[in-house]
Design a protein around this motif. Structure first.
Motif, mmCIF file in Angstrom:
data_model
loop_
_atom_site.group_PDB
_atom_site.id
_atom_site.type_symbol
_atom_site.label_atom_id
_atom_site.label_comp_id
_atom_site.label_asym_id
_atom_site.label_seq_id
_atom_site.Cartn_x
_atom_site.Cartn_y
_atom_site.Cartn_z
ATOM 1 N N ASN A 1 32.145 107.308 -41.410
ATOM 2 C CA ASN A 1 33.475 107.494 -42.001
ATOM 3 C C ASN A 1 33.493 108.667 -42.966
ATOM 4 O O ASN A 1 34.450 109.455 -42.981
ATOM 5 C CB ASN A 1 33.910 106.223 -42.721
ATOM 6 N N LEU A 2 32.451 108.791 -43.798
ATOM 7 C CA LEU A 2 32.423 109.890 -44.760
ATOM 8 C C LEU A 2 32.305 111.245 -44.058
ATOM 9 O O LEU A 2 32.979 112.217 -44.435
ATOM 10 C CB LEU A 2 31.260 109.698 -45.736
ATOM 11 N N VAL A 3 31.439 111.323 -43.041
ATOM 12 C CA VAL A 3 31.292 112.586 -42.312
ATOM 13 C C VAL A 3 32.564 112.918 -41.547
ATOM 14 O O VAL A 3 33.012 114.068 -41.523
ATOM 15 C CB VAL A 3 30.073 112.510 -41.367
ATOM 16 N N ALA A 4 33.169 111.908 -40.909
ATOM 17 C CA ALA A 4 34.406 112.148 -40.164
ATOM 18 C C ALA A 4 35.525 112.596 -41.101
ATOM 19 O O ALA A 4 36.317 113.492 -40.759
ATOM 20 C CB ALA A 4 34.806 110.884 -39.409
ATOM 21 N N ALA B 1 27.581 119.100 -45.600
ATOM 22 C CA ALA B 1 26.171 118.908 -45.959
ATOM 23 C C ALA B 1 25.958 117.450 -46.345
ATOM 24 O O ALA B 1 26.643 116.936 -47.233
ATOM 25 C CB ALA B 1 25.769 119.828 -47.101
ATOM 26 N N VAL B 2 25.014 116.798 -45.661
ATOM 27 C CA VAL B 2 24.678 115.397 -45.936
ATOM 28 C C VAL B 2 23.246 115.367 -46.465
ATOM 29 O O VAL B 2 22.327 115.881 -45.819
ATOM 30 C CB VAL B 2 24.793 114.523 -44.678
ATOM 31 N N VAL C 1 27.714 113.550 -49.533
ATOM 32 C CA VAL C 1 28.377 114.231 -48.413
ATOM 33 C C VAL C 1 29.310 115.276 -49.004
ATOM 34 O O VAL C 1 30.280 114.934 -49.690
ATOM 35 C CB VAL C 1 29.151 113.230 -47.529
ATOM 36 N N ASP C 2 29.016 116.551 -48.774
ATOM 37 C CA ASP C 2 29.801 117.674 -49.298
ATOM 38 C C ASP C 2 30.566 118.343 -48.167
ATOM 39 O O ASP C 2 30.094 118.406 -47.015
ATOM 40 C CB ASP C 2 28.888 118.697 -49.976
ATOM 41 N N LYS D 1 31.611 107.363 -55.403
ATOM 42 C CA LYS D 1 32.379 108.173 -56.341
ATOM 43 C C LYS D 1 32.651 109.535 -55.710
ATOM 44 O O LYS D 1 31.829 110.055 -54.957
ATOM 45 C CB LYS D 1 31.626 108.339 -57.659
ATOM 46 N N LEU D 2 33.809 110.107 -56.048
ATOM 47 C CA LEU D 2 34.201 111.412 -55.540
ATOM 48 C C LEU D 2 34.097 112.438 -56.653
ATOM 49 O O LEU D 2 34.523 112.182 -57.794
ATOM 50 C CB LEU D 2 35.634 111.368 -54.990
ATOM 51 N N GLU D 3 33.530 113.590 -56.333
ATOM 52 C CA GLU D 3 33.335 114.657 -57.309
ATOM 53 C C GLU D 3 33.654 116.002 -56.658
ATOM 54 O O GLU D 3 33.936 116.081 -55.448
ATOM 55 C CB GLU D 3 31.873 114.668 -57.808
ATOM 56 N N ASP D 4 33.612 117.040 -57.481
ATOM 57 C CA ASP D 4 33.750 118.399 -56.952
ATOM 58 C C ASP D 4 32.467 118.788 -56.243
ATOM 59 O O ASP D 4 31.358 118.521 -56.724
ATOM 60 C CB ASP D 4 34.050 119.393 -58.074
ATOM 61 N N SER D 5 32.619 119.448 -55.090
ATOM 62 C CA SER D 5 31.458 119.828 -54.291
ATOM 63 C C SER D 5 31.037 121.262 -54.590
ATOM 64 O O SER D 5 31.887 122.131 -54.828
ATOM 65 C CB SER D 5 31.781 119.694 -52.801
#
Length: 458
Positions: free
Chosen positions: A362-365, A375-376, A389-390, A441-445
């Motif tokens: 799901n995260l990659v998709a 980038a994983v 996952v960026d 958690k979501l952050e800036d990549s």
């Protein structure tokens, strides 16, 4: 003079009790076992300290004072009786024999002798001081040595005329000689009591620790069928309540899974009939549109079922993380996206395999829908499995990063609304992560888009 309004709030200062509680919370150990030991050990140490003080004050000081005074009076009486005794050798011999037999002072009368030079009093010794003072009160100059002859106290008293009385009584006649043994027995008994308390407290705390571990393991999806209630009555009641709750949760999950399986089977049957009927209608533009709608309905149905099912009743097991991440990254990528996977080839961890693979997928998709470079990275950090996952997509505003985890939520900006989707991808991913005892958690990549950070305890 201004008068304060009655409506003004009163400032309440912390009470002494509140300050004491804050002090205990700040400086006491956090563990129940350590706190329980302090509760048991502190009174024992305090009680033994008081007892030692009482013994040193009453037993040592008072008893020594009484014994020293009695010995000084015996010596004074002997010297006074000697003055009334005939000074013939036979009389003196009989006198000495009577004193030694009746008073056990080991008397030796020395003629034409004098007292030795005074010796420094031993450190923390009250025997020499007490005896000297009581003999001075009797008017007898004395020389005392309580260290040269173990088990005895040598006392020399000058009686005048060059006569010196040398006494060698047992040290028990002069002071409380068994105090050290008494203190030693107190120390040994205290250590034995502390050892028993530690063993007993560990036995009482261990069921609580096992209950905490079982609750944590159950929260992570691990098998806790080996857990059995034991310990004190209250602990057994808490453990039994946990087992009852566990059974209700498992029964609820089984019922929900069975219901979802039935719903999924019925809807898939209807969709299959739609596909068969559309297959006989040819390939006109309207039929193709209907086929597309059916495919989208089936995709949405699968997404809804996955979200409602969550991790299901799947059990955690040691899995090949590298293989699962590589497979999920390949399945979730798109032809126009480039996915780089950084994971040690021998990395293994205890997770729910299907659920964990769905999380990564799901995260990659989600990243592949809005970015071309992905980038994983997977690594073990301490006791946690960390997955990042960026992507280089448009990202998500910081004030909306929690909203995207809500089911069916879709951003109005910075995301393509023409892309098919249900708004459940991140919700399913977080649900799986939390079923493992972790979170997302979501952050800036660093790539310029969004970074999703998954932490799972292992």
């Amino acid at each position: 003079m201004s008068v304060a309004s009655e409506s003004e709030p009163k400032i309440e200062h912390p009470t002494l009790y509140w300050r004491f509680n804050r002090f205990l919370e700040r400086y006491l150990p956090g563990g129940l076992y350590q706190r329980s030991l302090i509760i048991v050990v502190a009174p024992i140490v305090l009680l033994q300290s008081i007892m030692v003080g009482v013994i040193l004050d009453r037993h040592w000081d008072n008893v020594t004072r009484v014994l020293a005074r009695s010995l000084a009076r015996d010596i004074s009486l002997v010297i006074e009786l000697y003055g009334k005794t005939e000074k013939s050798p036979a009389a003196i011999a009989n006198f000495t024999e009577m004193v030694n037999r009746r008073l056990r002072l080991r008397l030796e009368i020395q003629d034409n002798a004098s007292l030795p030079p005074p010796k420094p009093a031993p450190w923390l010794s009250i025997v020499d001081t007490r005896l000297s003072r009581y003999l001075d009160n009797e008017g007898l100059p004395a020389w005392i040595d309580s260290t040269s002859s173990p088990g005895y106290v040598e006392i020399r008293v000058e009686a005048g005329g060059g006569t010196v009385f040398r006494f060698l009584p047992n040290d028990e006649r002069a002071f409380a000689a068994n105090t050290n043994s008494l203190l030693l027995w107190m120390l040994v008994s205290s250590l034995v009591l502390l050892a028993i308390a530690i063993v007993f407290m560990r036995k009482q705390i261990k069921p609580i620790i096992e209950l905490a571990h079982a609750a944590r393991s159950f929260g992570l999806g691990h098998d806790v069928s080996h857990f059995t209630p034991r310990g004190a009555t209250e602990v057994r009641q808490a453990a039994q309540a946990f087992l009852n709750m566990k059974e209700r949760i498992e029964r609820h999950v089984e019922q929900r899974t069975a219901m979802l399986a039935g719903v999924s089977h019925d809807l898939r049957t209807i969709l299959t009939r739609f596909k068969l009927e559309l297959a006989f209608l040819g390939d006109s533009a309207k039929v193709k549109a209907l086929k597309g709608d059916v495919e989208e309905m089936q995709t949405m149905l699968e997404a809804y079922m996955n979200f409602a099912r969550g991790a299901g009743g799947e059990k955690a097991e040691v899995s090949d993380i590298a293989q699962m991440v590589a497979s999920a990254a390949k399945s979730g990528s798109r032809p126009r996206s480039q996915v780089k996977v950084d994971v040690a080839p021998d990395l293994v961890a205890k997770v729910k395999p299907n659920a964990f693979r769905r999380l990564i997928l799901n995260l990659v998709a989600n990243a592949a829908r809005f970015g071309q470079e992905i980038a994983v990275k997977v690594k073990i950090k301490g006791s946690r499995l960390v997955v990042t996952v960026d992507d280089n997509g448009p990202g998500i505003p910081a004030n909306m990063r929690e909203d995207v985890f809500r089911p069916f939520f879709r951003l109005d900006e910075a995301r393509n609304q023409d892309e098919p989707g249900t708004g459940l991808g991140l919700s399913i991913a977080r649900d799986i992560a939390r079923a493992h005892g972790g979170d997302i958690k979501l952050e800036d990549s660093p790539l310029g888009g969004l970074r999703a950070v998954v932490t799972i305890p292992v």
